[in-house]
Design a protein around this motif. Structure first.
Motif, mmCIF file in Angstrom:
data_model
loop_
_atom_site.group_PDB
_atom_site.id
_atom_site.type_symbol
_atom_site.label_atom_id
_atom_site.label_comp_id
_atom_site.label_asym_id
_atom_site.label_seq_id
_atom_site.Cartn_x
_atom_site.Cartn_y
_atom_site.Cartn_z
ATOM 1 N N ASN A 177 0.850 -1.198 0.000
ATOM 2 C CA ASN A 177 0.000 0.000 0.000
ATOM 3 C C ASN A 177 0.888 1.252 0.000
ATOM 4 O OD1 ASN A 177 0.585 0.689 2.828
ATOM 5 N ND2 ASN A 177 -0.630 -1.122 3.300
ATOM 6 N N GLY A 178 0.251 2.400 -0.077
ATOM 7 C CA GLY A 178 1.021 3.639 -0.168
ATOM 8 C C GLY A 178 1.774 3.970 1.111
ATOM 9 N N PHE A 191 -3.034 13.560 4.279
ATOM 10 C CA PHE A 191 -3.488 12.356 4.969
ATOM 11 C C PHE A 191 -2.474 11.968 6.061
ATOM 12 C CE2 PHE A 191 -4.082 7.584 4.881
ATOM 13 C CZ PHE A 191 -5.285 7.607 5.557
ATOM 14 N N LYS A 216 -8.116 6.159 -5.593
ATOM 15 C CA LYS A 216 -7.047 6.891 -6.280
ATOM 16 C C LYS A 216 -7.251 6.889 -7.805
ATOM 17 C CE LYS A 216 -4.594 7.827 -2.578
ATOM 18 N NZ LYS A 216 -5.456 7.489 -1.451
ATOM 19 N N GLY A 268 -2.486 -1.325 -2.586
ATOM 20 C CA GLY A 268 -1.200 -1.464 -3.266
ATOM 21 C C GLY A 268 -0.433 -0.166 -3.221
HETATM 22 C C1 LIG Z 1 -1.273 11.843 0.655
HETATM 23 C C2 LIG Z 1 -1.335 10.383 0.977
HETATM 24 N N1 LIG Z 1 -0.255 9.777 1.490
HETATM 25 C C3 LIG Z 1 -0.251 8.469 1.791
HETATM 26 C C4 LIG Z 1 -1.365 7.681 1.600
HETATM 27 C C5 LIG Z 1 -1.334 6.253 2.026
HETATM 28 O O1 LIG Z 1 -1.692 5.349 1.026
HETATM 29 P P1 LIG Z 1 -2.438 3.976 1.401
HETATM 30 O O2 LIG Z 1 -3.824 4.311 1.796
HETATM 31 O O3 LIG Z 1 -2.371 3.211 0.117
HETATM 32 O O4 LIG Z 1 -1.660 3.326 2.478
HETATM 33 C C6 LIG Z 1 -2.504 8.255 1.051
HETATM 34 C C7 LIG Z 1 -3.699 7.454 0.759
HETATM 35 O O5 LIG Z 1 -4.706 7.400 1.293
HETATM 36 C C8 LIG Z 1 -2.506 9.646 0.754
HETATM 37 O O6 LIG Z 1 -3.601 10.250 0.276
#
Ligand SMILES: Cc1ncc(COP(=O)(O)O)c(C=O)c1O
Length: 356
Positions: A53-54, A79, A179, A186
Motif C-alpha cells: 500500500n502507499g 493524509f 485513487k 497497493g
Molecule cells: C497523501 C497520501 N499519502 C499516503 C497515503 C497512504 O496510502 P495507502 O492508503 O495506500 O496506504 C494516502 C492514501 O490514502 C494519501 O492520500
C-alpha cells in the motif's frame, strides 16, 4: 447516489485477474515484475518497486534513506500516513504550512524550519497537483537534504513537463480504490537511485540479500500477482481516466468559477484532479444540501495532522494558520471518470445554490 469516488474497473481487469488465478501463481511473480517495469517506464524512472500500500511505500522509501532520529519536513495538511510513515521509519515529522492557493507545501516555511537535524523534505502532491518542485529541489540541494515525494494522490501529474515520482530522490504512490488508478490495496516506490532501489528491494522482503541471508530488519511488503494484474490494466487506462477528470474539472471551473473559490492551478503543473476541492465559507449548509440530494463529498482534511491526538501525544505540534483555515473551508466534489454529464450538472447546481 452520486459517489465522491468510484474505481473504473472493467472486463479487462477481470480477464487479467482470471489469468493469474488460472496460473496458480498468486503471490509475487511475473505480473508484479511486468507492472513494475511498465510503471517505471510510465513515470520515466529507472526503478519502480511495488508494495502492499502507499503507507508502506513511504515507510520503505524513508527507511532506505535512513531517517532514524532525524527530522523530516512535511506539510500537516495531508493524509495522516504522510506523517505516521516518518515516525514508523524512526524519524520526526516537522510540520510546515501550505500555500493558501495551491494547498501544497510552502517553501518559505520549509526554509524556516530547517535545522542541523533535518534529513529530508516530503512534499505531498495534494489532490493531484504537483508541489512546487523547483523550490523544494533547490532548498534540498542547498542544504544537502533528501526529497521524498508523497505522490499517493498524483499518478500522471506533472511539474514542468516531468512526471511526479521522478523529480525527488525517491517517491511513494498509493493504489487504493479511490485513487486515480487502483490495485485494490497497493503501492509503489519510484527512484532513479540504484542504491536506494536496492535497499527498498531488500527491506520489503525480510532484509534478505540472498536466499535465507538476512542482513537487516526487514518486512514482508510484497505485492501479489492478483493486485499487479489489476494495476497493469489500470495503468494503460490512466491517461484516459486523468483526461476525463481534467474535462470534468474544466466544466466545474467554467460553471462555478465566478462565484466559488475553485482550485488554483500553477502554470508549471499539470493537475490530474484526484480531488476537485473548492473553498466555501458556509460549508455546513453545503454539506446538508449534498446529504439531502444524495451527493458524495469529502472533507480532506477536517484537521491538520499537527492537531491529531496522536501527534499531540507524541509532541509533534506546530502553529500553522493556513492549514487551520483551510481545514474549515475545503470541500471536495465528485470529479471521477465515471461521473455522468447530468451528475456534474446536479453537483454544480447545488454548489451554486448554496453560495447564492
Ligand atoms: C497523501 C497520501 N499519502 C499516503 C497515503 C497512504 O496510502 P495507502 O492508503 O495506500 O496506504 C494516502 C492514501 O490514502 C494519501 O492520500
Amino acid at each position: 447516489m452520486i459517489p465522491i469516488a468510484k474505481p473504473w474497473i472493467g472486463e479487462d481487469e477481470k480477464r487479467e485477474v482470471e489469468k493469474v488465478l488460472d496460473s496458480g501463481m498468486l503471490a509475487y511473480g511475473d505480473w508484479v515484475k511486468r507492472f513494475e517495469k511498465e510503471f517505471a517506464e510510465y513515470i520515466g524512472v529507472k526503478h519502480a518497486l511495488s508494495t502492499t500500500n502507499g503507507t508502506q511505500a513511504l515507510i520503505l522509501a524513508l527507511e532506505a534513506i535512513g531517517v532514524k532520529g532525524k527530522d523530516v519536513i512535511v506539510p500537516s495538511f495531508t493524509f495522516i500516513a504522510s506523517a505516521t510513515s516518518i515516525i514508523r521509519a524512526g524519524g520526526k515529522p516537522i510540520f510546515v504550512d501550505v500555500d493558501e492557493r495551491t494547498f501544497n507545501i510552502d517553501p518559505d516555511d520549509v526554509r524556516r524550519k530547517i535545522t542541523p537535524n533535518t534529513k529530508a523534505i516530503m512534499p505531498v502532491h495534494l489532490y493531484g497537483q504537483a508541489a512546487n518542485m523547483d523550490e523544494i529541489m533547490e532548498i534540498a540541494e542547498e542544504h544537502g537534504l533528501f526529497v521524498i515525494e508523497d505522490a499517493a494522490q498524483a499518478h500522471g501529474s506533472e511539474w514542468n513537463g516531468k512526471k511526479v515520482g521522478g523529480i525527488g530522490h525517491i517517491a511513494g504512490f498509493s493504489f487504493y480504490p479511490t485513487k486515480n488508478m487502483t490495485t485494490g490495496e497497493g503501492g509503489m516506490v519510484t527512484t532513479n537511485d540504484d542504491e536506494l532501489a536496492e535497499r527498498v528491494r531488500m527491506l520489503r522482503n525480510h532484509g534478505q540479500t540472498e536466499r535465507y541471508m538476512h542482513e537487516e530488519l526487514g518486512w514482508n511488503f510484497r505485492m501479489t500477482n492478483i493486485a499487479a494484474a489489476i494495476g497493469l490494466v489500470q495503468l494503460r487506462k490512466l491517461d484516459m481516466a486523468n483526461e476525463i477528470r481534467r474535462q470534468n474539472a474544466r466544466y466545474y471551473d467554467e460553471v462555478l468559477g465566478e462565484k466559488v473559490m475553485i482550485p488554483y492551478v500553477d502554470e508549471r503543473a499539470r493537475h490530474v484532479y484526484h480531488q476537485y476541492t473548492i473553498r466555501v465559507r458556509n460549508r455546513d449548509a453545503l454539506i446538508e444540501s449534498f446529504k439531502k440530494e444524495g451527493i458524495g463529498f469529502g472533507i480532506y482534511y477536517p484537521m491538520g495532522n499537527h492537531k491529531q491526538p496522536i501527534m499531540k501525544k507524541l509532541g509533534y505540534t506546530a502553529n500553522l494558520p493556513v492549514t487551520d483555515m483551510l481545514c474549515k473551508e475545503v470541500i471536495s466534489i465528485p470529479v471521477h471518470p465515471l461521473l455522468k454529464g447530468e451528475d456534474r450538472d446536479k453537483v454544480a447546481e447545488i454548489v451554486l445554490g448554496s453560495v447564492n
